[in-house]
Write a protein that holds these residues in place. Structure first.
Motif, mmCIF file in Angstrom:
data_model
loop_
_atom_site.group_PDB
_atom_site.id
_atom_site.type_symbol
_atom_site.label_atom_id
_atom_site.label_comp_id
_atom_site.label_asym_id
_atom_site.label_seq_id
_atom_site.Cartn_x
_atom_site.Cartn_y
_atom_site.Cartn_z
ATOM 1 N N SER A 40 -4.715 12.820 2.461
ATOM 2 C CA SER A 40 -5.453 14.293 2.054
ATOM 3 C C SER A 40 -4.884 14.782 1.057
ATOM 4 O O SER A 40 -3.779 14.456 0.425
ATOM 5 N N ASN A 41 -5.447 15.942 0.472
ATOM 6 C CA ASN A 41 -4.933 16.572 -0.715
ATOM 7 C C ASN A 41 -3.699 17.227 -0.779
ATOM 8 O O ASN A 41 -3.268 17.904 0.446
ATOM 9 N N SER A 42 -2.958 17.196 -1.748
ATOM 10 C CA SER A 42 -1.792 18.219 -1.993
ATOM 11 C C SER A 42 -1.386 17.916 -3.530
ATOM 12 O O SER A 42 -2.035 17.114 -4.235
ATOM 13 N N LYS A 43 -0.622 18.878 -4.091
ATOM 14 C CA LYS A 43 -0.319 18.900 -5.676
ATOM 15 C C LYS A 43 0.133 17.338 -5.953
ATOM 16 O O LYS A 43 -0.344 16.648 -6.950
ATOM 17 N N GLY A 44 1.139 16.893 -5.130
ATOM 18 C CA GLY A 44 1.636 15.368 -5.173
ATOM 19 C C GLY A 44 0.557 14.247 -4.916
ATOM 20 O O GLY A 44 0.560 13.250 -5.660
ATOM 21 N N ALA A 45 0.041 14.394 -3.935
ATOM 22 C CA ALA A 45 -0.925 13.368 -3.435
ATOM 23 C C ALA A 45 -2.170 13.224 -4.537
ATOM 24 O O ALA A 45 -2.467 12.075 -4.852
ATOM 25 N N ILE B 296 0.680 -1.268 -0.180
ATOM 26 C CA ILE B 296 0.010 -0.147 0.044
ATOM 27 C C ILE B 296 0.827 1.384 0.079
ATOM 28 O O ILE B 296 1.675 1.505 0.763
ATOM 29 N N TYR B 297 0.676 2.134 -1.195
ATOM 30 C CA TYR B 297 1.339 3.578 -1.175
ATOM 31 C C TYR B 297 0.706 4.428 -0.447
ATOM 32 O O TYR B 297 -0.455 4.558 -0.424
ATOM 33 N N ILE B 298 1.383 4.833 0.193
ATOM 34 C CA ILE B 298 0.914 6.120 1.330
ATOM 35 C C ILE B 298 0.967 7.622 0.788
ATOM 36 O O ILE B 298 2.037 7.935 0.200
ATOM 37 N N ALA B 299 -0.146 8.164 0.250
ATOM 38 C CA ALA B 299 -0.055 9.263 -0.548
ATOM 39 C C ALA B 299 -0.757 10.623 0.399
ATOM 40 O O ALA B 299 -1.697 10.369 1.005
ATOM 41 N N GLY B 300 -0.110 11.541 0.422
ATOM 42 C CA GLY B 300 -0.433 12.758 1.520
ATOM 43 C C GLY B 300 0.583 13.872 1.217
ATOM 44 O O GLY B 300 1.787 13.566 0.540
#
Length: 122
Positions: free
Chosen positions: A84-89, A6-10
């Motif tokens: 949560s949102n960000s340009k990269g996430a 699982i890739y963690i995006a934030g």
């Protein structure tokens, strides 16, 4: 069910070091929870150490280069946890969707697996 990668995006970036540290810690905390549920996290925020070393040695990497560093790992993961949102996430979320990855929006949505077993390593 088998364990998932699982890739963690934030969010990572911020206006100051305190914000960055908060974002990194949040991702690490999520990764620990993923692991304790029986899965294997990939935490791109750990490249914070790479960022520090690159700056220290005069080989500073750009935001774009860090995205290039992380996206191949997303391709081999089974799922993505969107914190949560960000340009990269947001970019990582859209890429995961385009790859047909399973998307989790909460730790609570990730299935709990039986305890970890390490076989044949020692």
């Amino acid at each position: 069910m088998n364990p998932l990668r699982i890739y963690i995006a934030g969010p990572y970036s911020g206006p100051d070091r305190k914000t960055i540290k908060t974002n990194v810690n949040r991702a690490i905390d999520a990764g620990i929870e993923v692991f304790l549920r029986g899965h294997f996290p990939y935490i791109p925020h750990l490249t914070d150490l790479v960022d520090w070393r690159a700056k220290e040695t005069g080989k500073e990497l750009t935001w774009h280069e860090f995205i290039l560093w992380d996206l191949p790992w997303l391709e081999v993961c089974d799922a993505l946890l969107y914190l949560s949102n960000s340009k990269g996430a947001d970019l990582e979320l859209e890429k995961a969707k385009s790859l047909g990855k399973r998307i989790f929006y909460s730790i609570d949505d990730i299935p709990q697996l039986a305890g970890h077993e390490v076989k044949g390593l020692y």
